[in-house]
Design an enzyme around this catalytic site. Structure first.
Site, short mmCIF file in Angstrom:
data_model
loop_
_atom_site.label_atom_id
_atom_site.label_comp_id
_atom_site.label_asym_id
_atom_site.label_seq_id
_atom_site.Cartn_x
_atom_site.Cartn_y
_atom_site.Cartn_z
CG ASP A 231 -1.78 1.01 1.25
OD1 ASP A 231 -2.82 1.18 0.21
OD2 ASP A 231 -1.97 1.91 2.03
CD GLU A 289 16.30 -14.02 3.81
OE1 GLU A 289 15.27 -14.69 4.51
OE2 GLU A 289 16.94 -13.18 3.77
#
Length: 583
Positions: A231, A289
């Site tokens: 956002d 990751e």
């Protein structure tokens, strides 16, 4: 053939035009990287489906309706905020980023929803709100209890005021919801809130803030989410010194910037600062990751398009909503350069273009396209405002959606779009809950009209949204005709048209396809017709006042409205999009 019937391009000419049209965007199919071509469905949880019966949609309600999304044919869902919140801005004021608000259920309910979606082959993107927190967040409560200059206040943008006794705000910034962007505390300091008073902005120069949000990312990634919609992605970093600004912060109205002009679209020192990119590079490393091609999606109202593309460079985000496309009027001359520039700008950084027509912050495109200024962006529509032509808006919306889904790249659908839902334009003003309504001095009706609970069953109380018939906002009576069960299995219905569109899009590989303009080479007037080739499919939209002929020798695959046959020629009526291929 009558004199009034246009002459179609001959089959040989059409085949040559489709084969040799100038290529704007080359096909690109990467192993994995689902986000390059996915169709993602936005769920606004409080308005999708209610399982508890309190009239507010919830996570179990979404889980119970996942089959609908599989039937529709989307690839993923994006959930607007469901986190613990006082709901001052419908959940975009987050009090706890690691918990579910009791309105929507529990963390166990989220785990069940995520597992259910994954079992059905749906990926799940969740909202992240990093520009500001709720005023009830533990950090802000600690800041209120602490003294000026304390570490607790350093996580937010607290400043001393100007003038005698600091009685004037630190600068002249205005909130996007209306009114000043600063609120004063009893001890005399002011804090910044670009949105509502109850949404204090964080200070992203503070390492604690950066560390906290990387930990929030890992919390949800560990649960298995497939990505994050971010956002106000362009708003985290403010210009040093927080200087005064004579403009008015607002969402962009359209793509008016000249290519390469980085100053046009600069909406002040509170937005689109270079420092945001360092944050997203760090987040990119966090997502890397994890396996499974996790994705970051930017909500960034940024112009020009070349500058928006900075957010989706290879080491930053993966998608950025194309609001320039959403904001463009229903006009071929306006649309064509936006489509071209969007693809060119994103190709320059190796990113997909991410198309969108509606979301929870704008008037539904079914209604925008029914206005006299088709495709304009009013800040809400009330009973005293111009009322859209519902039938015309629905027709144009069908054409616009088929155009969008024929483009290469990814696309977002807003819940209810597949039903052709219009805006609720007669909502009682006394029932409005969007803070922009009262903060604007009751001049902007805001976003409630696009957030009304969905109609599932035409004959049920609340149209089947809730087992009790309760709905947190009232639904228009004429929505019975839009209910899912009134459309399922009905040839020509909006729902069945979307199902066909999404099936063909996947089968034909249009999301990973190409774009070559073919309107001029096929003999169409580019003032009224958009025509391009994607993966061997002709996508033609007629925005003019008169029907246009399809080239000879093509097979119609799908159309947004019935086509017309005249003297052996297939005509595409006005406000209609067709997909066709050469036989």
């Amino acid at each position: 053939m009558t004199a009034q019937t246009p002459t179609p391009a001959p089959a040989a000419h059409a085949r040559a035009a489709l084969t040799h049209a100038p290529l704007v965007h080359a096909p690109r199919a990467e192993p994995g990287q689902w986000w390059r071509h996915a169709v993602i469905y936005q769920i606004y949880p409080r308005s999708f489906a209610d399982a508890s019966g309190d009239g507010i949609g919830d996570l179990p309600g979404i889980t119970a309706r996942l089959d609908h999304l599989v039937e529709l044919g989307v690839d993923a869902i994006w959930l607007s905020p469901f986190y613990r919140s006082p709901q001052a801005d419908a959940g975009y004021d987050v009090a706890d980023y690691r918990d579910v608000d009791p309105l929507f259920g529990t963390l166990a309910d989220f785990d069940e929803l995520l597992a259910g979606a994954h079992a059905l082959g749906l990926r799940v993107v969740v909202d992240l709100v990093p520009n500001h927190t709720s005023d009830e967040h533990v950090w802000f409560q600690a800041a209120l209890a602490a003294a000026p200059g304390s570490p607790e206040r350093a996580r937010y943008l607290f400043r001393e005021g100007k003038g005698a006794d600091g009685a004037e705000p630190p600068n002249n910034w205005e909130s996007l919801f209306g009114g000043p962007a600063w609120t004063r505390l009893p001890d005399g300091q002011w804090y910044l809130h670009l949105f509502d008073t109850r949404q204090p902005d964080l200070d992203w120069e503070n390492p604690q803030v950066r560390d906290e949000f990387e930990d929030v990312l890992r919390f949800w990634l560990d649960k298995g989410v497939d990505g994050f919609r971010v956002d106000v992605a362009h708003g985290l970093v403010k210009e040093p010194g927080l200087p005064d600004w004579d403009g008015q912060a607002a969402m962009i109205e359209g793509s008016t910037a000249a290519p390469g002009d980085r100053k046009v679209g600069d909406h002040g020192p509170m937005f689109d600062q270079d420092g945001v990119h360092e944050i997203y590079r760090a987040w990119h490393r966090v997502l890397a990751e994890y396996d499974g091609d996790r994705a970051l999606v930017a909500e960034a109202w940024v112009e020009p398009l070349e500058h928006l593309a900075d957010y989706v460079r290879p080491d930053e985000m993966h998608q950025a909503f194309n609001f320039a496309f959403l904001a463009t009027r229903w006009d071929a001359v306006a649309l064509r350069p936006v489509l071209t520039a969007s693809l060119v700008a994103n190709d320059a950084v190796g990113a997909p273009t991410t198309w969108v027509l509606s979301n929870h912050d704008v008037v539904r495109h079914t209604s925008r396209l029914g206005l006299a200024d088709a495709g304009s962006r009013p800040t809400g529509i009330g009973a005293q405002d111009e009322q859209p032509d519902e039938a015309l808006g629905l027709r144009r919306a069908g054409a616009a959606s088929l155009l969008m889904l024929g483009l290469p790249g990814s696309a977002y659908l807003y819940q209810g779009e597949e039903l052709g839902l219009p805006e609720h334009t007669a909502l009682d003003d006394d029932l409005r809950q969007d803070p922009s309504w009262w903060r604007s001095g009751y001049t902007e009706r805001g976003r409630d009209g696009c957030r009304v609970p969905l109609p599932w069953e035409a004959g049920s109380a609340g149209f089947g949204f809730s087992p009790t018939g309760a709905t947190w906002l009232p639904q228009p009576a004429n929505w019975a005709a839009y209910a899912l069960d009134a459309q399922r299995g009905m040839a020509g219905s909006t729902f069945e048209s979307y199902r066909t569109t999404l099936r063909l899009r996947r089968e034909l590989g249009l999301g990973s396809g190409s774009l070559a303009w073919a309107d001029v080479t096929l003999g169409f007037d580019p003032r009224w017709v958009l025509a391009f080739v994607n993966a061997g499919v002709l996508v033609l939209t007629n925005l003019g006042a008169h029907p246009v002929p399809l080239p000879a020798g093509v097979t119609v695959l799908h159309a947004s409205a019935p086509l017309v046959a005249a003297d052996g020629v297939t005509l595409v009526p006005t406000d209609t999009t067709v997909w066709a291929e050469l036989v």
